[in-house]
Enzyme design. Sequence first.
Site, PDB file in Angstrom:
ATOM      1  N   LEU A  54      32.561  -2.713 -31.836  1.00  0.00           N
ATOM      2  CA  LEU A  54      32.403  -3.051 -30.431  1.00  0.00           C
ATOM      3  C   LEU A  54      31.040  -2.558 -29.975  1.00  0.00           C
ATOM      4  O   LEU A  54      30.542  -1.550 -30.476  1.00  0.00           O
ATOM      5  CB  LEU A  54      33.495  -2.386 -29.577  1.00  0.00           C
ATOM      6  CG  LEU A  54      34.949  -2.781 -29.836  1.00  0.00           C
ATOM      7  CD1 LEU A  54      35.871  -1.972 -28.922  1.00  0.00           C
ATOM      8  CD2 LEU A  54      35.171  -4.261 -29.635  1.00  0.00           C
ATOM      9  N   ASP A  55      30.464  -3.244 -28.994  1.00  0.00           N
ATOM     10  CA  ASP A  55      29.213  -2.782 -28.404  1.00  0.00           C
ATOM     11  C   ASP A  55      29.445  -1.442 -27.709  1.00  0.00           C
ATOM     12  O   ASP A  55      30.562  -1.096 -27.331  1.00  0.00           O
ATOM     13  CB  ASP A  55      28.699  -3.790 -27.377  1.00  0.00           C
ATOM     14  CG  ASP A  55      28.417  -5.152 -27.984  1.00  0.00           C
ATOM     15  OD1 ASP A  55      28.126  -5.211 -29.196  1.00  0.00           O
ATOM     16  OD2 ASP A  55      28.496  -6.144 -27.244  1.00  0.00           O
ATOM     17  N   ARG A  56      28.366  -0.713 -27.494  1.00  0.00           N
ATOM     18  CA  ARG A  56      28.455   0.601 -26.850  1.00  0.00           C
ATOM     19  C   ARG A  56      29.226   0.523 -25.538  1.00  0.00           C
ATOM     20  O   ARG A  56      30.072   1.378 -25.242  1.00  0.00           O
ATOM     21  CB  ARG A  56      27.048   1.156 -26.581  1.00  0.00           C
ATOM     22  CG  ARG A  56      27.064   2.514 -25.873  1.00  0.00           C
ATOM     23  CD  ARG A  56      25.710   2.834 -25.259  1.00  0.00           C
ATOM     24  NE  ARG A  56      24.698   3.123 -26.256  1.00  0.00           N
ATOM     25  CZ  ARG A  56      24.413   4.348 -26.708  1.00  0.00           C
ATOM     26  NH1 ARG A  56      25.076   5.396 -26.241  1.00  0.00           N
ATOM     27  NH2 ARG A  56      23.466   4.521 -27.595  1.00  0.00           N
TER      28      ARG A  56
ATOM     29  N   ARG B 183      30.020 -12.449 -24.796  1.00  0.00           N
ATOM     30  CA  ARG B 183      28.920 -12.344 -23.840  1.00  0.00           C
ATOM     31  C   ARG B 183      28.017 -13.583 -23.904  1.00  0.00           C
ATOM     32  O   ARG B 183      27.607 -14.116 -22.867  1.00  0.00           O
ATOM     33  CB  ARG B 183      28.113 -11.080 -24.120  1.00  0.00           C
ATOM     34  CG  ARG B 183      28.928  -9.805 -23.961  1.00  0.00           C
ATOM     35  CD  ARG B 183      28.227  -8.584 -24.539  1.00  0.00           C
ATOM     36  NE  ARG B 183      27.000  -8.266 -23.807  1.00  0.00           N
ATOM     37  CZ  ARG B 183      26.142  -7.337 -24.193  1.00  0.00           C
ATOM     38  NH1 ARG B 183      26.364  -6.633 -25.309  1.00  0.00           N
ATOM     39  NH2 ARG B 183      25.054  -7.089 -23.479  1.00  0.00           N
TER      40      ARG B 183
END
Length: 227
Positions: A40-42, A138
């Site tokens: 997962l992204d930060r 996104r």
Amino acid sequence: NKPRGMLVQGEDSLETLVRSALADRGGSSLSFRPGPLHRLDRNTSGLVTFPRSAAGAREFSALLRERKVEKRYLALLEGELVAEEAWSDRIERDSALRASSVGEEGKAALSLARPLLAARGLTLASVLLGTGLTHQIRVQAAARGHPLAGDRKYGGRPFAGGYILHALSLRFPEPPFPDLESLIVAPMPAQARERLEALFGRSALAEALAAALDSALGSVRENRATP
């Protein structure tokens, strides 16, 4: 259940916490160092899976390749998503810019987005991933004029607290191990939930989250009913 703002890998990351926890429990051999099986992204919160053994890593990776893991997210989008939409694109990755985009030469990306709530020019959507590319939700949302609120990287307008993207659940139609549940759910972080309650109201949000989980549970029930 990764909090927003934490890296999955690297110094002071989720990976270091998991390795420490397994070492304390005696759940990992000296020859095996568990790493994340997906990422997962930060600033994305929610479910991340780690293996306790090399066999577990192989089995889960095989399920991912065969698209036998159902990943469901919650995303706060700009604009009004009026009906369920199937998003099909090809996504290209620019490693130098650390950004992705829709393009003719990219990898196939599939998502199913369903609106749950709408207010003040924003939509809370449930997004079911058919593939798992970097920044997929996104990029695909932004390509349709619905960037995540606060996602400046992909054209979102400023939004106090940053964008909300949460990996809500993982479903395994065929769990590879007897101690692995068919459906695993990560509660939304309190801060994100409070921000959404301010937008949509507490009762409306509770109903929307229940509907998202009921959809995931429904697919489990359907799978169990199949001969």
